[in-house]
Design a protein around this motif. Sequence first.
Motif, mmCIF file in Angstrom:
data_model
loop_
_atom_site.group_PDB
_atom_site.id
_atom_site.type_symbol
_atom_site.label_atom_id
_atom_site.label_comp_id
_atom_site.label_asym_id
_atom_site.label_seq_id
_atom_site.Cartn_x
_atom_site.Cartn_y
_atom_site.Cartn_z
ATOM 1 N N GLU A 288 -11.644 8.861 30.426
ATOM 2 C CA GLU A 288 -12.376 9.750 31.332
ATOM 3 C C GLU A 288 -11.466 10.340 32.413
ATOM 4 O OE1 GLU A 288 -16.970 9.735 32.795
ATOM 5 O OE2 GLU A 288 -15.771 7.962 33.260
ATOM 6 N N LEU A 289 -10.418 9.632 32.772
ATOM 7 C CA LEU A 289 -9.472 10.166 33.750
ATOM 8 C C LEU A 289 -8.811 11.442 33.224
ATOM 9 C CD1 LEU A 289 -7.784 6.840 34.937
ATOM 10 C CD2 LEU A 289 -9.505 8.190 36.165
ATOM 11 N N TYR A 290 -8.503 11.451 31.935
ATOM 12 C CA TYR A 290 -7.905 12.643 31.335
ATOM 13 C C TYR A 290 -8.931 13.765 31.220
ATOM 14 C CZ TYR A 290 -3.921 9.682 30.238
ATOM 15 O OH TYR A 290 -2.836 8.860 30.343
ATOM 16 N N LEU A 291 -10.203 13.394 31.009
ATOM 17 C CA LEU A 291 -11.262 14.401 31.005
ATOM 18 C C LEU A 291 -11.324 15.105 32.353
ATOM 19 C CD1 LEU A 291 -13.813 15.821 29.904
ATOM 20 C CD2 LEU A 291 -15.125 13.812 30.647
ATOM 21 N N TYR A 292 -11.262 14.337 33.434
ATOM 22 C CA TYR A 292 -11.331 14.930 34.770
ATOM 23 C C TYR A 292 -10.095 15.781 35.071
ATOM 24 C CZ TYR A 292 -15.203 11.698 35.726
ATOM 25 O OH TYR A 292 -16.399 11.021 35.695
ATOM 26 N N LEU A 293 -8.919 15.309 34.664
ATOM 27 C CA LEU A 293 -7.708 16.112 34.865
ATOM 28 C C LEU A 293 -7.782 17.410 34.068
ATOM 29 C CD1 LEU A 293 -5.002 13.295 34.769
ATOM 30 C CD2 LEU A 293 -5.443 14.839 36.694
ATOM 31 N N GLY A 294 -8.303 17.320 32.855
ATOM 32 C CA GLY A 294 -8.482 18.525 32.051
ATOM 33 C C GLY A 294 -9.476 19.481 32.669
ATOM 34 N N THR A 295 -10.519 18.919 33.284
ATOM 35 C CA THR A 295 -11.518 19.756 33.957
ATOM 36 C C THR A 295 -10.889 20.533 35.105
ATOM 37 O OG1 THR A 295 -13.291 18.207 33.381
ATOM 38 C CG2 THR A 295 -13.711 19.729 35.205
ATOM 39 N N ILE A 296 -10.032 19.862 35.874
ATOM 40 C CA ILE A 296 -9.340 20.554 36.973
ATOM 41 C C ILE A 296 -8.488 21.700 36.431
ATOM 42 C CG2 ILE A 296 -7.563 20.288 38.754
ATOM 43 C CD1 ILE A 296 -8.581 17.390 39.114
ATOM 44 N N ALA A 297 -7.741 21.423 35.370
ATOM 45 C CA ALA A 297 -6.904 22.467 34.777
ATOM 46 C C ALA A 297 -7.762 23.614 34.233
ATOM 47 C CB ALA A 297 -6.040 21.875 33.668
ATOM 48 N N SER A 298 -8.877 23.282 33.612
ATOM 49 C CA SER A 298 -9.763 24.317 33.063
ATOM 50 C C SER A 298 -10.337 25.198 34.155
ATOM 51 C CB SER A 298 -10.905 23.671 32.270
ATOM 52 O OG SER A 298 -10.435 23.032 31.112
ATOM 53 N N ARG A 299 -10.759 24.577 35.252
ATOM 54 C CA ARG A 299 -11.328 25.358 36.349
ATOM 55 C C ARG A 299 -10.310 26.317 36.943
ATOM 56 N NH1 ARG A 299 -14.666 23.261 34.172
ATOM 57 N NH2 ARG A 299 -14.596 25.349 33.313
ATOM 58 N N GLN A 300 -9.033 26.002 36.778
ATOM 59 C CA GLN A 300 -7.974 26.887 37.257
ATOM 60 C C GLN A 300 -7.412 27.756 36.129
ATOM 61 O OE1 GLN A 300 -5.563 24.774 40.615
ATOM 62 N NE2 GLN A 300 -6.232 23.154 39.213
ATOM 63 N N GLN A 301 -8.116 27.738 34.976
ATOM 64 C CA GLN A 301 -7.783 28.532 33.800
ATOM 65 C C GLN A 301 -6.389 28.225 33.267
ATOM 66 O OE1 GLN A 301 -8.767 32.696 34.154
ATOM 67 N NE2 GLN A 301 -10.607 32.273 35.334
ATOM 68 N N GLU A 302 -5.949 26.988 33.455
ATOM 69 C CA GLU A 302 -4.686 26.529 32.879
ATOM 70 C C GLU A 302 -5.022 25.846 31.556
ATOM 71 O OE1 GLU A 302 -3.120 24.028 35.936
ATOM 72 O OE2 GLU A 302 -2.681 25.704 37.290
ATOM 73 N N TRP A 303 -5.323 26.676 30.566
ATOM 74 C CA TRP A 303 -5.929 26.176 29.339
ATOM 75 C C TRP A 303 -5.000 25.286 28.528
ATOM 76 C CZ3 TRP A 303 -10.765 26.673 30.039
ATOM 77 C CH2 TRP A 303 -11.285 27.807 30.677
ATOM 78 N N ALA A 304 -3.711 25.630 28.466
ATOM 79 C CA ALA A 304 -2.772 24.811 27.688
ATOM 80 C C ALA A 304 -2.648 23.416 28.296
ATOM 81 C CB ALA A 304 -1.409 25.497 27.626
ATOM 82 N N GLN A 305 -2.565 23.345 29.619
ATOM 83 C CA GLN A 305 -2.488 22.046 30.280
ATOM 84 C C GLN A 305 -3.784 21.262 30.092
ATOM 85 O OE1 GLN A 305 0.292 20.568 32.012
ATOM 86 N NE2 GLN A 305 -1.122 18.889 31.598
ATOM 87 N N ALA A 306 -4.906 21.975 30.177
ATOM 88 C CA ALA A 306 -6.193 21.323 29.959
ATOM 89 C C ALA A 306 -6.259 20.713 28.560
ATOM 90 C CB ALA A 306 -7.325 22.323 30.162
ATOM 91 N N GLU A 307 -5.835 21.487 27.565
ATOM 92 C CA GLU A 307 -5.850 20.991 26.191
ATOM 93 C C GLU A 307 -4.999 19.722 26.062
ATOM 94 O OE1 GLU A 307 -4.499 22.279 21.659
ATOM 95 O OE2 GLU A 307 -4.170 23.666 23.334
ATOM 96 N N LYS A 308 -3.851 19.713 26.739
ATOM 97 C CA LYS A 308 -2.975 18.539 26.686
ATOM 98 C C LYS A 308 -3.673 17.307 27.245
ATOM 99 C CE LYS A 308 1.538 16.852 28.252
ATOM 100 N NZ LYS A 308 2.752 17.168 29.040
ATOM 101 N N TYR A 309 -4.331 17.470 28.394
ATOM 102 C CA TYR A 309 -5.045 16.339 28.983
ATOM 103 C C TYR A 309 -6.159 15.855 28.063
ATOM 104 C CZ TYR A 309 -2.798 16.915 33.582
ATOM 105 O OH TYR A 309 -1.907 16.975 34.613
ATOM 106 N N TYR A 310 -6.925 16.804 27.516
ATOM 107 C CA TYR A 310 -8.034 16.417 26.641
ATOM 108 C C TYR A 310 -7.517 15.672 25.399
ATOM 109 C CZ TYR A 310 -10.824 19.669 29.458
ATOM 110 O OH TYR A 310 -11.461 20.315 30.502
#
Length: 399
Positions: A288-310
């Motif tokens: 779930e920690l990676y889910l939250y980090l991915g959510t932060i990246a997604s909200r900032q439209q950093e999609w590649a980083q979000a995908e990595k976290y997910y």
Amino acid sequence: MTRIFLVLLFISLSGFGLARQNSPKNDFEAALEAMDREDQEAAFFHLENWLKSYPQDALAHWYMGQVYESFPGENTPFALEYYNQAINLNPQLASTYFSRGRIFLQMEKFEAAEKDFLTFQNLPKGETNQIFFEKNSTQAGVSGIFTLQGNLSAKVFYHLGLCQMGMENYEKANEYFDRAIEIRPEPDYLTEKSQALLSLDRSNEAESALITALEIDPDHFLAQERLALIRGKNPEELIEPLNIAVKNKPNEPQVWKKRAYYFLERGNWKLAERDLREALALDNQDAELYLYLGTIASRQQEWAQAEKYYSEGLFLDETNTQIILARGQARYQQSKLEEALADFIQLIGIDPTLPTAYYHRGITLLRMKRNQEACENLQLAANWGMEAAQEVIKKACQD
């Protein structure tokens, strides 16, 4: 007076209006594709070119207004100009009244906003493929999804209530909020109802509305804040128990995680990420920690980083439906359609009754030009109550 103003983000599915020209890809099509991948600068360029050749295209003016609204900085006057032009060219284009009404509301032109929302409510909605993702000032991330063709009565009543609040007609505002809540008891609606009730010196009813809002969403910040004020507490006290827990148990990852979520819900990405990394240093096996980090990246439209976290989260918990859905969405935003489709297929395999899984598989298939399969998936999503699928069906199932 505190009011919630919705920030409406959108995805426009490419292909609408292609009957305008027979060319493989004109500027209008290219603009919609740019919107689809959230490249607003490219969308602006293509719409500008399109309008040079088709200056009477009301729909293109509406889209240009949406593009201006998405730009950072003060672009409201430009968006408003395009909405005005769209209405002048086509007074029956209902969606433009909704968009312009929101701008008038933000500008505190309450009577003009009320007039536009009433006009929108009374006009036939026509055909449009625009899907809105809404985000409000009290929550992080996307808090809802709807189309202009869906059942928007609750949302319109809510906006009309905000207009009445602005005009200090609190009794009328309360009536509108009640009508919205009767259709759909959203925490935002209940929270604004509480403000109307407070203005009418009905504090007990206001407190009850806030309690109901928090029963629906215990983390709704504005409801928490207003309830604290009604009960004579300092809203800043809301974070104090979390700070104390972190101070007393700095080696406990869950206390860092809870405070991170507090910051995440309030849009404080920097502090949320700081606490999440502290939690990860203590427990790197919590998906779930990676889910939250991915959510932060997604909200900032950093999609590649979000995908990595997910992906890191799914390595730890491969059947976590929230993370699978989120990674699929991040891949979709990067135009990694085959990989996004694989995520949505996996999601359906885990939960074959999840409407959002069929919806996302449907819009991905539609973007891949696999319309028949897209139609089947969107029909399933619609049959199971997902309003967002209703309008996209018109595109996917038109043949």
